[in-house]
Motif scaffolding. Structure first.
Motif, PDB file in Angstrom:
ATOM      1  N   ASP A 145       0.839  -1.191   0.000  1.00 29.51           N
ATOM      2  CA  ASP A 145       0.000   0.000   0.000  1.00 29.51           C
ATOM      3  C   ASP A 145       0.878   1.246   0.000  1.00 29.51           C
ATOM      4  O   ASP A 145       1.829   1.339   0.786  1.00 29.51           O
ATOM      5  CB  ASP A 145      -0.901   0.014   1.234  1.00 29.51           C
ATOM      6  N   PRO A 146       0.596   2.226  -0.871  1.00 29.64           N
ATOM      7  CA  PRO A 146       1.427   3.435  -0.920  1.00 29.64           C
ATOM      8  C   PRO A 146       1.303   4.246   0.360  1.00 29.64           C
ATOM      9  O   PRO A 146       0.229   4.323   0.966  1.00 29.64           O
ATOM     10  CB  PRO A 146       0.865   4.202  -2.127  1.00 29.64           C
ATOM     11  N   VAL A 147       2.413   4.838   0.774  1.00 31.25           N
ATOM     12  CA  VAL A 147       2.424   5.682   1.955  1.00 31.25           C
ATOM     13  C   VAL A 147       3.206   6.955   1.647  1.00 31.25           C
ATOM     14  O   VAL A 147       3.977   7.011   0.691  1.00 31.25           O
ATOM     15  CB  VAL A 147       3.067   4.972   3.172  1.00 31.25           C
ATOM     16  N   GLY A 148       3.014   7.970   2.479  1.00 31.47           N
ATOM     17  CA  GLY A 148       3.778   9.204   2.341  1.00 31.47           C
ATOM     18  C   GLY A 148       2.895  10.401   2.058  1.00 31.47           C
ATOM     19  O   GLY A 148       1.676  10.304   1.942  1.00 31.47           O
ATOM     20  N   ARG A 149       3.539  11.556   1.937  1.00 32.50           N
ATOM     21  CA  ARG A 149       2.843  12.825   1.722  1.00 32.50           C
ATOM     22  C   ARG A 149       2.873  13.207   0.247  1.00 32.50           C
ATOM     23  O   ARG A 149       3.880  13.046  -0.428  1.00 32.50           O
ATOM     24  CB  ARG A 149       3.501  13.933   2.551  1.00 32.50           C
ATOM     25  N   PRO A 168     -12.671  12.039   0.358  1.00 35.31           N
ATOM     26  CA  PRO A 168     -12.875  10.998   1.364  1.00 35.31           C
ATOM     27  C   PRO A 168     -12.668   9.586   0.812  1.00 35.31           C
ATOM     28  O   PRO A 168     -12.123   8.720   1.503  1.00 35.31           O
ATOM     29  CB  PRO A 168     -14.326  11.220   1.807  1.00 35.31           C
ATOM     30  N   MET A 169     -13.067   9.361  -0.441  1.00 39.81           N
ATOM     31  CA  MET A 169     -12.885   8.052  -1.052  1.00 39.81           C
ATOM     32  C   MET A 169     -11.403   7.735  -1.226  1.00 39.81           C
ATOM     33  O   MET A 169     -10.934   6.623  -0.932  1.00 39.81           O
ATOM     34  CB  MET A 169     -13.588   8.006  -2.424  1.00 39.81           C
ATOM     35  N   PHE A 170     -10.636   8.728  -1.687  1.00 37.32           N
ATOM     36  CA  PHE A 170      -9.197   8.512  -1.892  1.00 37.32           C
ATOM     37  C   PHE A 170      -8.495   8.226  -0.566  1.00 37.32           C
ATOM     38  O   PHE A 170      -7.666   7.313  -0.477  1.00 37.32           O
ATOM     39  CB  PHE A 170      -8.579   9.741  -2.556  1.00 37.32           C
ATOM     40  N   LEU A 171      -8.812   8.988   0.458  1.00 37.22           N
ATOM     41  CA  LEU A 171      -8.174   8.798   1.762  1.00 37.22           C
ATOM     42  C   LEU A 171      -8.548   7.454   2.378  1.00 37.22           C
ATOM     43  O   LEU A 171      -7.750   6.832   3.082  1.00 37.22           O
ATOM     44  CB  LEU A 171      -8.558   9.945   2.698  1.00 37.22           C
ATOM     45  N   GLU A 172      -9.763   7.000   2.111  1.00 36.85           N
ATOM     46  CA  GLU A 172     -10.178   5.686   2.617  1.00 36.85           C
ATOM     47  C   GLU A 172      -9.458   4.564   1.875  1.00 36.85           C
ATOM     48  O   GLU A 172      -9.064   3.557   2.470  1.00 36.85           O
ATOM     49  CB  GLU A 172     -11.694   5.529   2.478  1.00 36.85           C
ATOM     50  N   LEU A 173      -9.263   4.745   0.563  1.00 39.99           N
ATOM     51  CA  LEU A 173      -8.560   3.736  -0.228  1.00 39.99           C
ATOM     52  C   LEU A 173      -7.087   3.640   0.141  1.00 39.99           C
ATOM     53  O   LEU A 173      -6.492   2.561   0.065  1.00 39.99           O
ATOM     54  CB  LEU A 173      -8.695   4.057  -1.727  1.00 39.99           C
ATOM     55  N   SER A 179       4.895   5.328  -5.686  1.00 45.76           N
ATOM     56  CA  SER A 179       3.590   4.665  -5.698  1.00 45.76           C
ATOM     57  C   SER A 179       2.487   5.578  -5.194  1.00 45.76           C
ATOM     58  O   SER A 179       1.344   5.503  -5.650  1.00 45.76           O
ATOM     59  CB  SER A 179       3.639   3.384  -4.862  1.00 45.76           C
ATOM     60  N   ARG A 180       2.802   6.477  -4.255  1.00 49.76           N
ATOM     61  CA  ARG A 180       1.772   7.377  -3.737  1.00 49.76           C
ATOM     62  C   ARG A 180       1.301   8.355  -4.818  1.00 49.76           C
ATOM     63  O   ARG A 180       0.106   8.663  -4.903  1.00 49.76           O
ATOM     64  CB  ARG A 180       2.294   8.125  -2.509  1.00 49.76           C
ATOM     65  N   VAL A 181       2.240   8.831  -5.650  1.00 45.78           N
ATOM     66  CA  VAL A 181       1.889   9.750  -6.734  1.00 45.78           C
ATOM     67  C   VAL A 181       1.108   9.005  -7.815  1.00 45.78           C
ATOM     68  O   VAL A 181       0.113   9.514  -8.343  1.00 45.78           O
ATOM     69  CB  VAL A 181       3.152  10.402  -7.325  1.00 45.78           C
ATOM     70  N   ARG A 182       1.551   7.815  -8.140  1.00 42.31           N
ATOM     71  CA  ARG A 182       0.840   7.009  -9.137  1.00 42.31           C
ATOM     72  C   ARG A 182      -0.588   6.718  -8.682  1.00 42.31           C
ATOM     73  O   ARG A 182      -1.530   6.743  -9.483  1.00 42.31           O
ATOM     74  CB  ARG A 182       1.603   5.711  -9.389  1.00 42.31           C
ATOM     75  N   ALA A 183      -0.764   6.459  -7.377  1.00 43.51           N
ATOM     76  CA  ALA A 183      -2.096   6.181  -6.846  1.00 43.51           C
ATOM     77  C   ALA A 183      -3.011   7.389  -7.027  1.00 43.51           C
ATOM     78  O   ALA A 183      -4.183   7.246  -7.417  1.00 43.51           O
ATOM     79  CB  ALA A 183      -2.005   5.808  -5.370  1.00 43.51           C
ATOM     80  N   LEU A 184      -2.494   8.597  -6.771  1.00 39.13           N
ATOM     81  CA  LEU A 184      -3.311   9.801  -6.929  1.00 39.13           C
ATOM     82  C   LEU A 184      -3.645  10.051  -8.396  1.00 39.13           C
ATOM     83  O   LEU A 184      -4.792  10.375  -8.736  1.00 39.13           O
ATOM     84  CB  LEU A 184      -2.583  11.016  -6.350  1.00 39.13           C
ATOM     85  N   LEU A 185      -2.671   9.887  -9.282  1.00 34.89           N
ATOM     86  CA  LEU A 185      -2.930  10.112 -10.706  1.00 34.89           C
ATOM     87  C   LEU A 185      -3.972   9.138 -11.239  1.00 34.89           C
ATOM     88  O   LEU A 185      -4.876   9.527 -11.999  1.00 34.89           O
ATOM     89  CB  LEU A 185      -1.626   9.969 -11.499  1.00 34.89           C
ATOM     90  N   ASP A 186      -3.867   7.882 -10.849  1.00 42.01           N
ATOM     91  CA  ASP A 186      -4.850   6.886 -11.288  1.00 42.01           C
ATOM     92  C   ASP A 186      -6.238   7.226 -10.753  1.00 42.01           C
ATOM     93  O   ASP A 186      -7.246   7.077 -11.458  1.00 42.01           O
ATOM     94  CB  ASP A 186      -4.434   5.490 -10.818  1.00 42.01           C
ATOM     95  N   PHE A 187      -6.290   7.682  -9.507  1.00 42.39           N
ATOM     96  CA  PHE A 187      -7.577   8.022  -8.901  1.00 42.39           C
ATOM     97  C   PHE A 187      -8.214   9.215  -9.610  1.00 42.39           C
ATOM     98  O   PHE A 187      -9.415   9.209  -9.905  1.00 42.39           O
ATOM     99  CB  PHE A 187      -7.376   8.330  -7.418  1.00 42.39           C
ATOM    100  N   LEU A 188      -7.415  10.257  -9.888  1.00 43.11           N
ATOM    101  CA  LEU A 188      -7.956  11.429 -10.573  1.00 43.11           C
ATOM    102  C   LEU A 188      -8.419  11.092 -11.986  1.00 43.11           C
ATOM    103  O   LEU A 188      -9.433  11.619 -12.450  1.00 43.11           O
ATOM    104  CB  LEU A 188      -6.892  12.539 -10.623  1.00 43.11           C
TER     105      LEU A 188
END
Length: 301
Positions: free
Chosen positions: A93-97, A116-121, A285-294
């Motif tokens: 699971d991706p972690v970090g700021r 809220p959905m992104f933070l829960e995921l 991975s944290r940046v990739r997770a945000l880009l995929d989500f957006l």
């Protein structure tokens, strides 16, 4: 110094901290070192590479072109190491700021409902949200991802398209009751046209009559630095505003704002992109997770 005696990842980690923390002293605190030790480490790194990475002539940290390039590569390498260690450990699971820069309008009307959905995921991710309509230097602002509107300039930035939106001129019913509804381009000369307080790609209101498109300056008594401020000014009856439809569609449906001059609307659309630094290299991975989500949930229309 022999190659085996050089802690390359350690050097990269300290240099990346210098850039992300904005200076030697802050990086020293983050790395639990003295500022002198951090300065000497960067100097040794520059000597070994044979290039200057940081200009020390100003109070503010200023990277050279070589320093920018080395920072981008070093940050990606450290992210790969972090991902590899996490994959080999208990989980992936991706972690970090993540530092995300976006407009107030996108943050309010698109991002806020889905956050809220992104933070829960991704419970291991924390988000640093910066709102501005101005184009920022991602490296200088230590920004991981920026959501920008309008056409993209050719650069080292990588973009993922988030759709596009129509533009519409709107006004509050109370304003139209007081000053009348404009029907022609000439009518607009008598109205307060709310505009942005900075130069934009399309600096004015394009209006189409027949085969001719005329761009009318948004010259009014009030200017603002972001689209959400213009929306609120329009809601308060201060004047007409030309805004992205996704930001005012709820107001239009509720009757709080009224579209005007739709027969002169040229049908232009404003594209949105999520942008990050790097050309095809691996992403944290944290940046990739945000880009995929957006890309899935943060699209505009």
């Amino acid at each position: 110094m022999a190659r085996s005696e050089i802690n390359r990842s350690g050097e990269m980690e300290v240099f990346v901290e210098v850039v992300q923390q904005g200076g030697f002293s802050a990086a020293a605190r983050a790395c639990r070192m003295t500022p002198s030790a951090v300065s000497k480490l960067v100097a040794r790194l520059e000597s070994r590479l044979g290039v200057r990475l940081v200009n020390r002539s100003t109070r503010a940290l200023q990277l050279t072109a070589e320093g920018c390039a080395f920072y981008e590569r070093a940050a990606r390498i450290l992210a790969d190491i972090e991902d590899a260690e996490r994959s080999a450990g208990a989980g992936e699971d991706p972690v970090g700021r993540i530092r995300l820069n976006t407009s107030a309008s996108y943050a309010t009307h698109v991002l806020a409902p889905i956050l809220p959905m992104f933070l829960e995921l991704h419970p291991g991710i924390t988000l640093d949200l910066v709102q501005t309509d101005m184009v920022v230097d991602l490296l200088a602002e230590r920004t991981d991802v920026a959501v920008r509107a309008g056409p993209l300039k050719s650069s080292s930035l990588v973009a993922r398209r988030l759709g596009d939106t129509a533009m519409v001129i709107v006004a509050a019913p109370a304003y139209l009751d007081r000053f009348g509804e404009p029907k022609t381009i000439d009518d607009l000369e008598r109205h307060n046209r709310l505009g942005f307080g900075y130069v934009r790609t399309v600096d004015g209101w394009p209006l189409k009559t027949g085969d001719t498109t005329t761009t009318l300056p948004a010259v009014g008594r009030v200017q603002a630095s972001d689209g959400e401020a213009l929306r609120r000014l329009a809601l308060g009856g201060s004047g007409l505003a030309r805004l992205a439809r996704f930001t005012v569609q709820g107001d239009i449906a509720a009757g709080r704002l009224v579209p005007v001059l739709e027969h002169l609307n040229p049908g232009d659309r404003e594209a949105f992109h999520a942008i990050h630094i790097g050309q095809g290299g691996p992403l944290p991975s944290r940046v990739r997770a945000l880009l995929d989500f957006l890309a899935e949930h943060g699209r505009v229309s």
